[in-house]
Design an enzyme around this catalytic site. Structure first.
Site, PDB file in Angstrom:
ATOM      1  N   ASP A  89     -25.310  42.031  88.413  1.00 30.43           N
ATOM      2  CA  ASP A  89     -25.573  41.173  87.446  1.00 30.43           C
ATOM      3  C   ASP A  89     -24.938  39.653  87.935  1.00 30.43           C
ATOM      4  O   ASP A  89     -25.007  39.596  89.138  1.00 30.43           O
ATOM      5  CB  ASP A  89     -24.966  41.538  86.222  1.00 30.43           C
ATOM      6  N   HIS A 131     -24.291  36.198  81.489  1.00 33.00           N
ATOM      7  CA  HIS A 131     -25.195  37.280  81.327  1.00 33.00           C
ATOM      8  C   HIS A 131     -24.426  38.492  81.869  1.00 33.00           C
ATOM      9  O   HIS A 131     -24.427  39.648  81.069  1.00 33.00           O
ATOM     10  CB  HIS A 131     -26.408  36.994  82.132  1.00 33.00           C
ATOM     11  N   SER A 136     -32.548  43.226  79.027  1.00 31.77           N
ATOM     12  CA  SER A 136     -31.205  42.908  79.652  1.00 31.77           C
ATOM     13  C   SER A 136     -30.059  43.471  78.766  1.00 31.77           C
ATOM     14  O   SER A 136     -29.166  44.033  79.399  1.00 31.77           O
ATOM     15  CB  SER A 136     -30.858  41.815  80.281  1.00 31.77           C
TER      16      SER A 136
END
Lengths: 91, 653
Positions: free
Chosen positions: B32, B107, B436
């Site tokens: 990620d 994220h 996600s």
């Protein structure tokens, strides 16, 4: 007149893959002589630059190559595929 | 993650969480944007945890603003970064922070804490979603592999991350990213290539299906070795009601955390009448907007940028319209100025009100966090990417759904919650949506299963999650689809919503290994060179006759695209993993419209010496039926009275 380079991922025949130096983060070594042996001198400028050498997730490497160098490698019996590098997106 | 563990039925005193001891022996690798551990207790050293598993060979590297030896511990056990591919594609060096595992985006911090973050009491986004935040596998160790930045991820960096994660001996990989646009062929999809090698080493690879819904065939990460995850809602909302001058009320969604607007109605204007229908910064006419609420259309600029543009123009607040294809869904955002997002249909009604009035007025009422049975949950998110499988229609995708709407988890200190430069707020937790977010939920659950059932393969873990998934919402109806307001189809929700406590005891599993995946690749008709990308020693010449439809998948997808094909058979092998070695399972079939489905044999009798059994499903087109839909759906359920092993059946016409 310098040909532009793009990024490619080159999948190499395992039997022709060099023995990589000790596994280490961001390894770029190992494919220098492989490339020299397969790209003729007249095609060797600008010189390919290896970004990564893959050992576990794939057999091969990522590199900056000219279109001619990529085609030359793709036609080599030592290479399964030469795939252009692309961007992916977060979800 | 202040709510999802209970929504998933996880309890320290029973079920999967207890059976797995929280996955203390498991390492979850997360590919990620890195991690921001400083000041984030989700990644703090945990004295209650034993030392990390000795088989793990990873480490934490250091870089700008990231001291690996200081920030890593017995929870965060690995941190590496890969940026050369992206720099080469961009043709320029990225910022200094790209040369470290530090997450400057947010994220990766969010996804990794969702999968395996430690429990943190008193978490929340301002006053929203407050509670104890905890990852799905609270004892698991986290190893982050930063391969992505603000602008996405280069395939070469992703493959490098897979390479290191495999070498490091992670147990589960969480991959919340995918190809842009149409899913590529498997041999040219380097995420699929890396995942193939990972799964071959026994690593579960959980991947997001994508946010390109609700259109057909939009799912990515669709190779059969992926555990592909769609996104659905929780029983929690953050309502922000639009109250018009005529009393009409429309419930929107918002994470605005500032002074309320109050009950008094104030003038309402359409952005298109004030210089910008999408409310772009610098284009709104201050004299037409000052002191008013502005209705903004979707598109062009980021959702969170619209209320900021209204603020700059002197407006009092904003109503954000969703896109038409999203149906009843609107996306929650952490606005810096009073704002709420409403569905496309509700926005049209508000627009009509504006056009019908000489002096339209409105206000927005912010109701905070509401947990409850209305509306029913889960519901499929409109954005969640859908099947059928674009590259191999006989392989059912997506596999399952999990919470992916309005998820609270840890956030970076280097970026604002809106990701706008103008937003100077820094938060320890943020609430965002996407596949996600659902993917790391499943990664964490897979980690629990990995420890509770160490002998299971990645395919067996996927099978357990798929065949025990549920398809009914909290009101007793089929899980709904927010894009249509009707029941969802299996091409949206997969085999259903994961049910972790049932998955630990599925009864039967559909197993598969490297040889099965090679057979699948050969059955696709790939050339020798294409197949060899997955392994030089692979040859299809001795594998003639294998069929894609016979891949031992825990779901069925049948294509009747040609009128010449009237009958399709698919073969499966199941293994008894229940406590009763002599169990007998009988089949119950719900046939899709237009198809007669028969199973042979109708009963599977297991014994201590016969732990696996084979069966064949035959799908025959009904000559008397005239199906008008593109897809019809059914199921097959095997039951021994204790276990229910259910597989969806999808037919593409």
């Amino acid at each position: 007149d310098v040909e532009a380079q793009s990024s490619y991922i080159v999948h190499v025949v395992e039997a022709h893959a060099p023995r990589l130096p000790r596994r280490g983060l961001l390894t770029t070594r190992g494919y220098g002589s492989f490339l020299r042996d397969r790209i003729p001198v007249e095609m060797s400028s600008p010189a390919p630059s290896v970004l990564y050498s893959y050992e576990h997730a794939a057999t091969g490497f990522a590199a900056r190559l000219t279109e001619c160098q990529a085609a030359q490698l793709a036609s080599s019996g030592s290479v399964h595929a030469v795939v252009p590098d692309t961007m992916q997106e977060l979800h | 993650t202040t709510l999802t563990p209970s929504f998933l039925g996880l309890s320290p005193s029973s079920g999967l969480l207890k059976a797995s001891n929280g996955a203390t022996d498991v390492v979850i690798g997360v590919i990620d944007t890195g991690v921001y551990p400083e000041g984030r207790p989700s990644f703090a050293a945990d004295p209650s945890l034993p030392p990390p598993p000795s088989k793990f060979r990873g480490r934490c590297v250091s870089g700008p603003s990231f001291n690996g030896s200081a920030l890593c511990n017995n929870k965060l056990v690995g941190a590496k970064f890969f940026q050369r591919g992206q720099e080469a594609l961009r043709g320029r060096a990225l910022g200094a922070d790209s040369k470290s595992p530090l997450d400057t985006n947010g994220h990766g911090t969010h996804t990794s804490s969702t999968a395996g973050g430690s429990a943190v009491a008193g978490a929340g986004f301002f006053d929203y979603a407050r509670g104890k935040a905890v990852g799905m596998a609270p004892g698991a160790r986290i190893a982050v592999y930063k391969a992505c930045g603000e602008e996405g991820c280069a395939s070469s960096d992703i493959l490098a991350a897979f390479d290191e994660a495999i070498a490091d001996n992670v147990d589960v990989l969480s991959v919340s990213l995918g190809a842009v646009g149409t899913a590529p062929n498997f041999y040219s999809d380097n995420t699929a290539v890396g995942a193939f090698r990972a799964v071959s080493k026994g690593i579960v690879v959980s991947a997001s299906a994508g946010n390109s819904g609700p259109g057909d065939s939009t799912a990515c990460n669709i190779a059969p070795w992926f555990l592909t995850v769609g996104a659905s809602t929780l029983n929690r909302q953050f309502p922000g009601d639009v109250v018009l001058g005529n009393g009409q009320t429309f419930t929107g969604t918002t994470l605005y955390a500032g002074e309320p607007l109050g009950a008094t109605k104030i003038p309402l204007v359409y952005g298109g009448d004030a210089g910008s229908k999408v409310c772009e910064e610098g284009k709104l006419n201050a004299t037409k907007v000052a002191g008013k609420i502005v209705l903004c259309e979707s598109g062009v600029n980021a959702r969170a940028a619209k209320p900021y543009a209204v603020k700059l123009a002197g407006g009092a607040g904003a109503i954000l319209a969703s896109t038409k294809s999203f149906g009843e869904q609107s996306i929650t955002s952490p606005h810096v100025h009073p704002a709420t997002a409403v569905s496309f249909v509700d926005a049209e009604k508000i627009f009509k009100y504006i056009r019908a009035q000489t002096s339209p007025t409105a206000t927005i009422v912010f109701r905070g966090t509401v947990v409850g049975p209305t509306p029913p949950s889960p519901r499929m998110a409109s954005f969640s990417s859908r099947g059928p499988n674009f590259r191999a229609p006989e392989i059912f995708k997506p596999d399952v759904t999990a919470p992916g709407v309005d998820i609270l988890a840890a956030w970076t200190g280097a970026n604002s919650p809106t990701e706008l430069e103008s937003d100077t707020r820094r938060v320890k937790y943020n609430i965002i949506s996407g596949t996600s977010m659902s993917c790391p939920h499943v990664s964490g659950i897979a980690a629990l299963l990995r420890q509770a059932r160490p002998e299971w393969s990645p395919a067996a873990i996927k099978s357990a999650l798929m065949t025990t998934a549920y398809n009914v919402d909290s009101s007793g109806g089929v899980i709904g689809d927010m894009s249509t307001s009707d029941a969802s189809t299996p091409f949206a929700r997969g085999a259903g919503h994961i049910d972790p406590n049932s998955a630990v005891n599925p009864g039967l599993v559909y197993d598969a290994g490297t040889e099965d995946y090679i057979n699948f690749l050969c059955a696709l008709g790939y050339t020798a060179k294409q197949v060899a990308v997955f392994g030089s020693s692979i040859s299809c010449s001795k594998r003639a006759g294998s069929s894609v439809g016979d891949h031992n998948y825990p779901a069925f997808s049948v294509v009747f695209a040609s009128n010449k094909v009237a009958v399709v058979t698919q073969r499966r092998v199941v293994r008894n993993v229940g406590s009763d070695a002599a169990a007998a399972y009988t089949a119950k079939i719900t046939a899709p419209d237009g198809v007669r489905v028969t199973v042979s044999p109708e009963t599977l009798q297991f014994s201590p010496t016969e732990k696996t059994q084979e069966y064949v499903l035959t799908f025959a087109q009904r000559t008397t039926s005239s199906v008008t839909e593109k897809y019809t759906f059914g199921s097959i359920e095997w039951s021994d009275g204790e276990h229910s092993v259910t597989s969806p059946i999808a037919v593409t016409w």
